[in-house]
Design an enzyme around this catalytic site. Structure first.
Site, PDB file in Angstrom:
ATOM      1  N   ARG A  91       0.868  -1.181   0.000  1.00 53.63           N
ATOM      2  CA  ARG A  91       0.000   0.000   0.000  1.00 53.63           C
ATOM      3  C   ARG A  91       0.900   1.225   0.000  1.00 53.63           C
ATOM      4  NH1 ARG A  91      -2.253   1.321   5.399  1.00 53.63           N
ATOM      5  NH2 ARG A  91      -0.699   2.956   5.225  1.00 53.63           N
ATOM      6  N   HIS A 129      -3.144   5.049   4.370  1.00 57.09           N
ATOM      7  CA  HIS A 129      -4.374   4.267   4.500  1.00 57.09           C
ATOM      8  C   HIS A 129      -5.539   5.060   3.904  1.00 57.09           C
ATOM      9  CE1 HIS A 129      -7.818   2.197   6.171  1.00 57.09           C
ATOM     10  NE2 HIS A 129      -8.157   3.300   6.809  1.00 57.09           N
ATOM     11  N   TYR A 180       4.863   5.808  10.975  1.00 54.52           N
ATOM     12  CA  TYR A 180       5.077   4.373  11.219  1.00 54.52           C
ATOM     13  C   TYR A 180       5.903   3.654  10.162  1.00 54.52           C
ATOM     14  CZ  TYR A 180       0.808   4.237   8.278  1.00 54.52           C
ATOM     15  OH  TYR A 180      -0.116   4.418   7.288  1.00 54.52           O
TER      16      TYR A 180
END
Lengths: 325, 394
Positions: B281, B285, B294
């Protein structure tokens, strides 16, 4: 007409619905060859084949999700949750999916074909995991219909109407009455309209409102009160969502008093919703505070069940309290 | 099986663990980064028109995502989710299906949606929740759905579509339809109870469904390594007695081939199949997320080089089906087209007030009608506070 108990009436309704429409499919835990732990689906697999009446793995969320998918395709799943106490793993599928399917898609898709059948309620020495009455949780969810029958005749007509209904229905069956309640039931197909309460007895001093297995309980209390000269009007709500406020309000405007009895715990129970609505609709007609006779705010007990339940004596006392206010 | 336990009994006389990593699932790769085929690999049969439709869809989604993320940043829409890095996964799988196979997606599968023919205007109407939105402006952006093109409306709760896909496919089977259902979800959603429930139901009841796991490494910020310990998601299929495939999700030829094979198997044998696609990805998100908290830029940069569109383009150019120069012109034209459509959709009115209560039930229940009447009376009293509906209550 034939004499049937409530299970036979439900079984007969399922049989007629499956015969009428190929899209009606019954499934759930032990529902297939065995016919369900209470035998509500007895002989349906033999008659309609394994594809249309079958056992599922032990997964309530799976049963509900599977039902959602089948109904989205256009079929009419009648899914059994073996005990209403075990419906909670399916809560997300029912509350977030079933209830919102039509709305969230702008009516591109719907799961209106669904009926979730589930035995609810106490009186069978089932303790807190075989006795709950969870109707209020679902009554708080727009998009669902919630129906509870009181006897075999009602069970058949309401179940057939639920299966025919273009909205998803949760059909809670009073398991205490499965075999105990026996009555004359027409053998042919008939429906009883959803969302309509029924005045089962006319009276003038107080309105007594209940549903499901509690109808027999309040009837006993009413007979006691009548010996004291109190005339009771009795209403079976039948549909918890949507509920028939007009019929209840018309009765309360006549009697001036209302007592609501349900098995589920008092706090957050559906009686609270009814009381709030009726006090608004009937404020100037009320002669006394609306009485609620309900289960206590504890898990459903085992050894002390008799003490806990909203029985006829507690109801009788509440009737007198209301009339003598 | 002849025993009541439905388990094969291979007897041993010394206790011995079967290790958690005993099962190794191979990963199908057909197309190399440079657009050539791996040695021994055979490209699936794809005619030029289909291949170009796949490519155009990927490019369209890439440009749409870029443009709409920018629109979100400008405050023109409230929310957005990109498909960046997973274009081959969603387009390659959708291309392997028949038009009437049901698609039950999670939310990042706009590639599949576009491949089915969802129009630019339909995308825009949903993103702006205007009165032309098929969903009547009820869901956050990217919750698309269309009955006409067999694309089930997206639901935010994760994994709920999994047991639903099992039921939908079971119904297709009962109806005698020669169609399957594909069910997309992420490796994070595979931790939901609905994953277990849905796969087991499909296996037991022999539903012709393709479970398509997009293992893209992250569930918002949680890496796959904190999501599960087993070898990816594909190995779980074996536990359900189900066939499994794992593919390189940036390799559109591999995704197409695997999905075709899964579809054929599902329909021929009335059995579910689980496909796990391994991709990354590359975007956040959602527009509400910031991956710098992160994961590192270096990690992202490494995966950016693994661009599924670039890889497929090289193959198409090599075949003589695409010319680089045309491609640049196409992208420019798309940007303009999307911006124009956006400007139109953002000016379309919001849904009328009757759609507050429509579709909750097939017909509004009496209490709802009463609530709407009361609301209208209230809005008439304070029209300035409700400018979207005040002028058109009747």
């Amino acid at each position: 007409m034939a004499k049937m108990n409530m299970l036979q009436a439900i079984n007969n309704a399922l049989d007629l619905a499956m015969a009428k429409d190929d899209g009606v499919v019954c499934f759930g835990e032990d529902v297939g060859h065995f016919g369900g732990v209470f035998r509500a689906t007895s002989k349906l697999q033999e008659k309609y084949g394994k594809a249309r009446c079958f056992n599922t793995p032990l997964t309530e969320q799976g049963i509900a999700g599977f039902a959602n998918g089948m109904a989205a395709q256009g079929m009419k799943p009648v899914a059994e949750i073996q005990f209403a106490d075990y419906i909670f793993p399916a809560f997300d599928q029912i509350v977030n999916e079933t209830a919102k399917f039509r709305y969230r898609s702008g009516n591109e898709f719907n799961v209106g074909g669904i009926v979730f059948r589930s035995p609810y309620g106490g009186g069978i020495a089932g303790g807190h995991y075989h006795s709950q009455s969870p109707e209020a949780y679902f009554a708080h969810t727009p998009g669902l219909k919630v129906v509870i029958p009181r006897d075999p005749y009602q069970a058949k007509g309401l179940l057939l109407a639920s299966i025919a209904c273009p909205d998803p229905v949760i059909f809670f069956e009073p398991k205490k009455l499965y075999r105990a309640s026996i009555g004359e039931v027409p053998e042919e197909y008939y429906e009883i309209e959803l969302g309509k309460a029924e005045v089962t007895q006319q009276g003038k001093d107080i309105t007594i409102l209940a549903w499901g297995a509690q109808m027999d309980i309040v009837q006993k209390a009413v007979e006691m009160a009548e010996k004291d000269g109190i005339s009771c009007e009795v209403i079976d709500l039948r549909s918890i969502l949507p509920w028939d406020a007009d019929t209840v309000a018309a009765s309360v405007k006549k009697t001036g008093r209302l007592l609501i009895n349900h098995e589920a715990p008092l706090t957050g129970g559906f009686a609270g919703e009814i009381a709030a609505t009726i006090q608004k609709m009937c404020f100037l007609h009320l002669e006394s505070p609306i009485e609620r006779v309900c289960g206590m705010d504890t898990p459903y007990p085992l050894a002390l069940e008799k003490e806990y339940v909203a029985d006829h004596l507690k109801t009788y006392e509440a009737i007198k309290r209301s009339v003598n206010f | 099986m002849t025993n009541p336990n439905n388990a094969t009994i291979t007897t041993v006389h010394t206790a011995e663990f079967t290790a958690g990593d005993a099962l190794k699932i191979p990963t199908l790769r057909i197309l190399r980064d440079d657009g050539s085929l791996y040695e021994g690999a055979v490209a699936p049969e794809l005619d030029k028109a289909t291949a170009l439709k796949m490519y155009d869809t990927m490019v369209f989604i890439r440009v749409l995502d870029e443009r709409m993320l920018a629109a979100q940043r400008q405050g023109r829409i409230s929310f957005y989710m990109q498909c960046l890095g997973e274009e081959a996964t969603t387009v390659g799988s959708a291309a392997a299906l028949a038009e009437q196979d049901m698609i039950m997606a999670q939310y990042r599968e706009q590639g599949a949606l576009r491949y089915r023919g969802f129009t630019l205007e339909q995308f825009m109407n949903q993103l702006f929740s205007n009165e032309k939105d098929l969903g009547k402006g009820r869901q956050m952006p990217v919750h698309y759905g269309s009955k006409d093109i067999y694309y089930m409306t997206i639901s935010s709760p994760l994994g709920t579509q999994i047991p639903q896909a099992s039921g939908y496919a079971y119904a297709q089977k009962l109806r005698g339809l020669a169609n399957t259902t594909i069910c997309y979800f992420g490796e994070g959603a595979a931790s939901e109870g609905d994953f277990h429930a849905g796969l087991n139901m499909a296996a037991v009841h022999k539903a012709p469904v393709i479970f398509f796991c997009r293992n893209n490494g992250y569930a918002i910020s949680t890496p796959a390594s904190e999501q599960f310990v087993g070898d990816g998601i594909a190995c779980r299929a074996v536990g359900y007695g189900m066939k499994a495939l794992r593919v390189d999700g940036a390799d559109i030829l591999a995704v197409y081939q695997a999905t075709k094979m899964a579809r054929d198997h599902a329909l021929k044998h009335n059995e579910p199949v689980l496909i796990e696609s391994i991709a990354y990805r590359l975007g956040a998100h959602s527009s509400s997320d910031d991956p710098s908290g992160y994961r590192s830029k270096e990690e992202e940069e490494k995966w950016r080089q693994n661009d599924p569109i670039a890889r497929f383009r090289l193959w198409l150019v090599e075949k003589g089906w695409l010319n680089e120069a045309d491609d640049k012109a196409t992208i420019e034209a798309l940007r303009t087209e999307i911006l124009d459509a956006l400007k139109v959709a953002e000016k379309v009115a919001k849904p009328g007030i009757e759609h507050l209560i429509s579709d909750v039930y097939a017909e509004p229940i009496p209490a709802l009608q009463q609530q709407l009447d009361e609301l209208k009376a209230h809005i008439r009293k304070y029209p300035d506070a409700y400018p979207v509906t005040a002028g058109r209550l009747d």
